[in-house]
Design an enzyme around this catalytic site. Structure first.
Site, PDB file in Angstrom:
ATOM      1  CB  ILE A  35      10.482  58.390  37.140  1.00 58.48           C
ATOM      2  CG1 ILE A  35      11.894  59.013  36.996  1.00 58.48           C
ATOM      3  CG2 ILE A  35       9.541  58.596  36.136  1.00 58.48           C
ATOM      4  CD1 ILE A  35      12.551  58.599  35.955  1.00 58.48           C
ATOM      5  CG  ASN A 112      22.498  77.902  31.784  1.00 60.00           C
ATOM      6  OD1 ASN A 112      23.828  77.752  31.187  1.00 60.00           O
ATOM      7  ND2 ASN A 112      22.386  77.093  32.824  1.00 60.00           N
ATOM      8  CE1 TYR A 136      18.566  69.734  30.423  1.00 54.77           C
ATOM      9  CE2 TYR A 136      20.354  71.173  30.613  1.00 54.77           C
ATOM     10  CZ  TYR A 136      19.280  70.876  31.039  1.00 54.77           C
ATOM     11  OH  TYR A 136      18.797  71.471  31.953  1.00 54.77           O
ATOM     12  CE  LYS A 140      15.208  71.096  30.558  1.00 53.87           C
ATOM     13  NZ  LYS A 140      13.783  70.870  31.085  1.00 53.87           N
TER      14      LYS A 140
HETATM   15  C1  15L Z   1      21.165  72.807  34.047  1.00 53.95           C
HETATM   16  O1  15L Z   1      20.672  72.880  33.367  1.00 53.95           O
HETATM   17  C2  15L Z   1      21.415  71.697  34.992  1.00 53.95           C
HETATM   18  O2  15L Z   1      20.126  71.165  35.123  1.00 53.95           O
HETATM   19  C3  15L Z   1      22.065  71.972  36.376  1.00 53.95           C
HETATM   20  O3  15L Z   1      22.614  70.637  36.946  1.00 53.95           O
HETATM   21  C4  15L Z   1      23.411  72.750  36.287  1.00 53.95           C
HETATM   22  O4  15L Z   1      24.431  72.168  35.726  1.00 53.95           O
HETATM   23  C5  15L Z   1      23.269  73.981  35.562  1.00 53.95           C
HETATM   24  O5  15L Z   1      22.467  73.829  34.160  1.00 53.95           O
HETATM   25  C6  15L Z   1      24.419  74.892  34.898  1.00 53.95           C
HETATM   26  O6  15L Z   1      24.483  75.200  34.116  1.00 53.95           O
HETATM   27  O7  15L Z   1      24.964  75.228  36.191  1.00 53.95           O
END
Ligand code: 15L
Length: 265
Positions: A35, A112, A136, A140
């Protein structure tokens, strides 16, 4: 294996911009979506901006593609509404589009943060129960579960990449464990796209770091072998961050600062 038309979503993001350069070598046409502004199409590129919450747009986005690398969505902890739209509704549209377009495999950027509430003194593998460290991470986890359902029900294969921290360099002590170089990211994505049989696979995405919290024994069939390591950066990182507050949840848990981000209202 060469793709006729490979789709990369989230192509304007940090990792999307890396993979935009790197995936071209493996396909005739690289279809790019986001986007945010994608700039001009280079030779061999095709720009198809789409909002993931727009079902019709996502159906059209996957029309005619023979591979998908799905990085699109909200990539950090955020209020629930944008996460719901892009990461929950959006990933549902993506899998519906995969089903309706007869796609065989998706590479899905998980994170992660689906297991961010494990402690930094634990080593986990893909069979460990999920412990998301925020909305978040929960979103996921939804994508991982949804993709498992689309495999069990419809036979659409997915590799879920629980990406650690993919940046030019590890920025802090935590990233000595979670860091993944861009070259290793490319290796991981290509292994995931081309391994003969993946079913529904979960793999952690890090370089071959000396400090590690993740055991990828459940994903050996991918043939992913990271070649880089955070170790050459250790001295500089430790000099920048010589002491740690052991009461800080960001120091205790694998998710780092994500475990103390939010709520937003
Ligand atoms: C994530 O999922 C994020 O997209 C990335 O920006 C980082 O912050 C990463 O994890 C992380 O855990 O370092």
């Amino acid at each position: 294996l060469r793709f006729r038309r490979l789709l990369l979503t989230g192509a304007a993001g940090g990792l999307g911009r890396q993979l935009r350069q790197r995936l071209k070598a493996y396909c005739d046409v690289l279809r790019l979506s986001d986007i945010a502004d994608l700039g001009a199409a280079a030779p061999g590129e095709e720009l198809v901006p789409a909002r993931l919450e727009d079902r019709a747009a996502v159906l059209a986005l996957l029309d005619g593609v023979d591979g998908v690398v799905h990085l699109g969505g909200v990539s950090v902890e955020a209020p629930f509404e944008p996460i719901l739209a892009a990461n929950i509704v959006g990933v549902y549209h993506l899998y519906e589009a995969a089903r309706l377009n007869g796609l065989k495999r998706v590479v899905f950027a998980s994170s992660n943060h689906v297991t961010g509430y494990y402690r930094q003194d634990e080593v986990i593998d893909a069979q460990a129960p999920l412990r998301p460290d925020g909305l978040y991470g929960v979103s996921k986890a939804f994508g991982e579960n949804l993709s498992r359902f689309y495999f069990d029900r419809y036979g659409i294969e997915t590799v879920c990449l629980r990406i650690g921290s993919s940046f030019p360099e590890p920025k802090d002590r935590r990233m000595l464990a979670t860091w993944m170089s861009f070259d290793d990211l490319e290796r991981l994505v290509m292994a995931s796209l081309t391994a003969p049989v993946v079913g529904h696979t979960i793999v952690y995405g890090t370089s071959d770091n000396t400090t590690r919290w993740y055991d990828n024994r459940c994903a050996r069939h991918l043939g992913f072998r990271p070649l880089d390591s955070s170790e050459p950066f250790r001295a500089a990182v430790e000099a920048r961050q010589p002491t740690l507050d052991h009461q800080d949840p960001a120091v205790i848990y694998q998710g780092g600062a994500f475990v103390r981000t939010g709520p937003f209202e």
